[in-house]
Motif scaffolding. Structure first.
Motif, mmCIF file in Angstrom:
data_model
loop_
_atom_site.group_PDB
_atom_site.id
_atom_site.type_symbol
_atom_site.label_atom_id
_atom_site.label_comp_id
_atom_site.label_asym_id
_atom_site.label_seq_id
_atom_site.Cartn_x
_atom_site.Cartn_y
_atom_site.Cartn_z
ATOM 1 N N THR A 161 -1.358 -0.330 -4.007
ATOM 2 C CA THR A 161 -3.129 -0.230 -3.390
ATOM 3 C C THR A 161 -3.148 0.900 -3.034
ATOM 4 O O THR A 161 -2.316 1.760 -1.705
ATOM 5 C CB THR A 161 -3.296 -1.446 -2.728
ATOM 6 N N ASN B 2 -9.409 -5.575 -6.880
ATOM 7 C CA ASN B 2 -10.354 -4.209 -6.690
ATOM 8 C C ASN B 2 -11.251 -5.170 -6.848
ATOM 9 O O ASN B 2 -12.121 -4.843 -5.407
ATOM 10 C CB ASN B 2 -10.551 -3.415 -7.772
ATOM 11 N N GLY C 53 -6.439 2.049 -1.566
ATOM 12 C CA GLY C 53 -7.192 2.096 -0.309
ATOM 13 C C GLY C 53 -8.482 2.265 -1.733
ATOM 14 O O GLY C 53 -8.436 1.746 -2.522
ATOM 15 N N GLY D 90 -6.605 -5.557 1.776
ATOM 16 C CA GLY D 90 -5.260 -5.515 0.922
ATOM 17 C C GLY D 90 -4.706 -7.250 0.340
ATOM 18 O O GLY D 90 -5.172 -7.607 -0.550
ATOM 19 N N ASN E 290 0.271 -0.852 0.336
ATOM 20 C CA ASN E 290 -0.177 0.168 0.136
ATOM 21 C C ASN E 290 0.957 1.330 -0.417
ATOM 22 O O ASN E 290 2.262 1.090 -0.433
ATOM 23 C CB ASN E 290 -1.475 -0.415 1.194
#
Ligand code: ATP
Length: 294
Positions: free
Chosen positions: A211, A267, A213, A242, A184
């Protein structure tokens, strides 16, 4: 034929106590509800991949205690094809002690048996690594075991997806050997802790799938920076978002989908997971994801 994914990683029992507020230092507080829920990043990602249609091998260690056997049974119930998990003596099953209060949480993770996933345990699973399309790894087992797994995957041309969480300081050599990293945004900053690694990142942006969020996931192909947007859902619980993304992304890659398709699949799976409570309990199955992608 189903895509083959091997996960070598942590298996925990999450012990969740709900309270109206966090206790102060030295204070004993009466809590509300209590939940005992299977977790650990390795197990979460393995369950996500299995629910999304892959033939998954899970390699890990639990303790020879109250939590060990139920966690092994749980992995099998979740459709994991091959559970290479033997209880180890003298070490407790990994636990995450979670307090939920004031719309926030505090977590203490005690790795216990997860630290017994040694390079030797990894070597015992060389065949599974060799026969897999994807080897999916995280950082909740010893780093030397992650390195051994990556070396074996490289030896057998198995693609490696490394979710660098929770962050550990890694060598540049390891970054060079993995095919895809899925930090992330916060983990990406921590990962690039030397000038050398920052330079490596600039030269190998194509390896990094970051990633973001509710924004989705960003990656670079050629000179092109692409943001694959997330799906809009009513958010109930983002725990395990995640992990679900990593499971989904790996399954799609293993099936030969393009990077952007793999990101969309990850996603969609992660969005469905945040619209349900719990990490593993909120993970969608393949049909749910395909319906959302339609
Ligand atoms: P966590 O630690 O909470 O499991 P993370 O910090 O590792 O997650 P994030 O970047 O927060 O990872 O989320 C991973 C993926 O989950 C995102 O790329 C996105 O696809 C999906 N996701 C996260 N939050 C949301 C949201 N609010 N709505 C839709 N999708 C989301």
């Amino acid at each position: 034929m189903a895509a083959k994914v091997t996960v070598i990683g942590s298996i925990n029992m999450d012990l969740i106590a709900e309270a109206e507020r966090f206790p102060r230092k030295g204070e004993t507080l009466l809590g509300g509800d209590f939940h005992t829920i299977p977790g650990g990043k390795g197990a979460n990602q393995a369950v996500a991949a299995a629910k999304l249609g892959a033939e998954v091998t899970m390699v890990g260690c639990v303790g020879d205690d109250t939590f060990g056997q139920p966690l092994i049974a749980h992995l099998k119930e979740q459709g994991i094809f091959n559970v290479n998990v033997e209880p180890v003596t003298h070490f407790p099953t990994g636990v995450a002690q979670i307090t939920v209060a004031e719309q926030d949480n505090t977590i203490i993770v005690v790795p216990g048996a997860n630290n017994q996933v040694t390079p030797e345990v990894v070597r015992q699973n060389e065949k599974a690594i060799q026969e897999s399309d994807i080897l999916l790894l995280q950082f909740e087992i010893p780093l030397e075991s992650v390195e051994e797994a990556v070396n074996l995957a490289n030896k057998h041309n198995t693609t490696v997806v490394l979710n660098p969480a929770p962050m550990q300081s890694v060598s540049l050599g390891l970054l060079e050997k993995v095919d895809f990293l899925t930090p992330n945004e916060h983990e990406l900053t921590e990962l690039l802790d030397t000038e050398e690694k920052k330079q490596f990142y600039e030269q190998h942006r194509g390896k990094f799938f970051v990633t973001q969020g509710s924004n989705g996931v960003q990656f670079v192909e050629g000179d092109q920076e692409t943001l694959v947007p997330s799906y809009k859902v009513e958010v109930k619980d983002t725990t395990g978002a995640g992990d679900t993304f990593n499971g989904g992304f790996s399954v799609a890659l293993a099936e030969g989908k393009s990077f952007s398709e793999a990101c969309r699949f990850g996603n969609a799976a992660a969005a469905l997971s945040v619209s349900q409570f719990g990490a593993q309990t909120g993970m969608p199955n393949r049909e749910d994801v395909l319906r959302l992608l339609d």
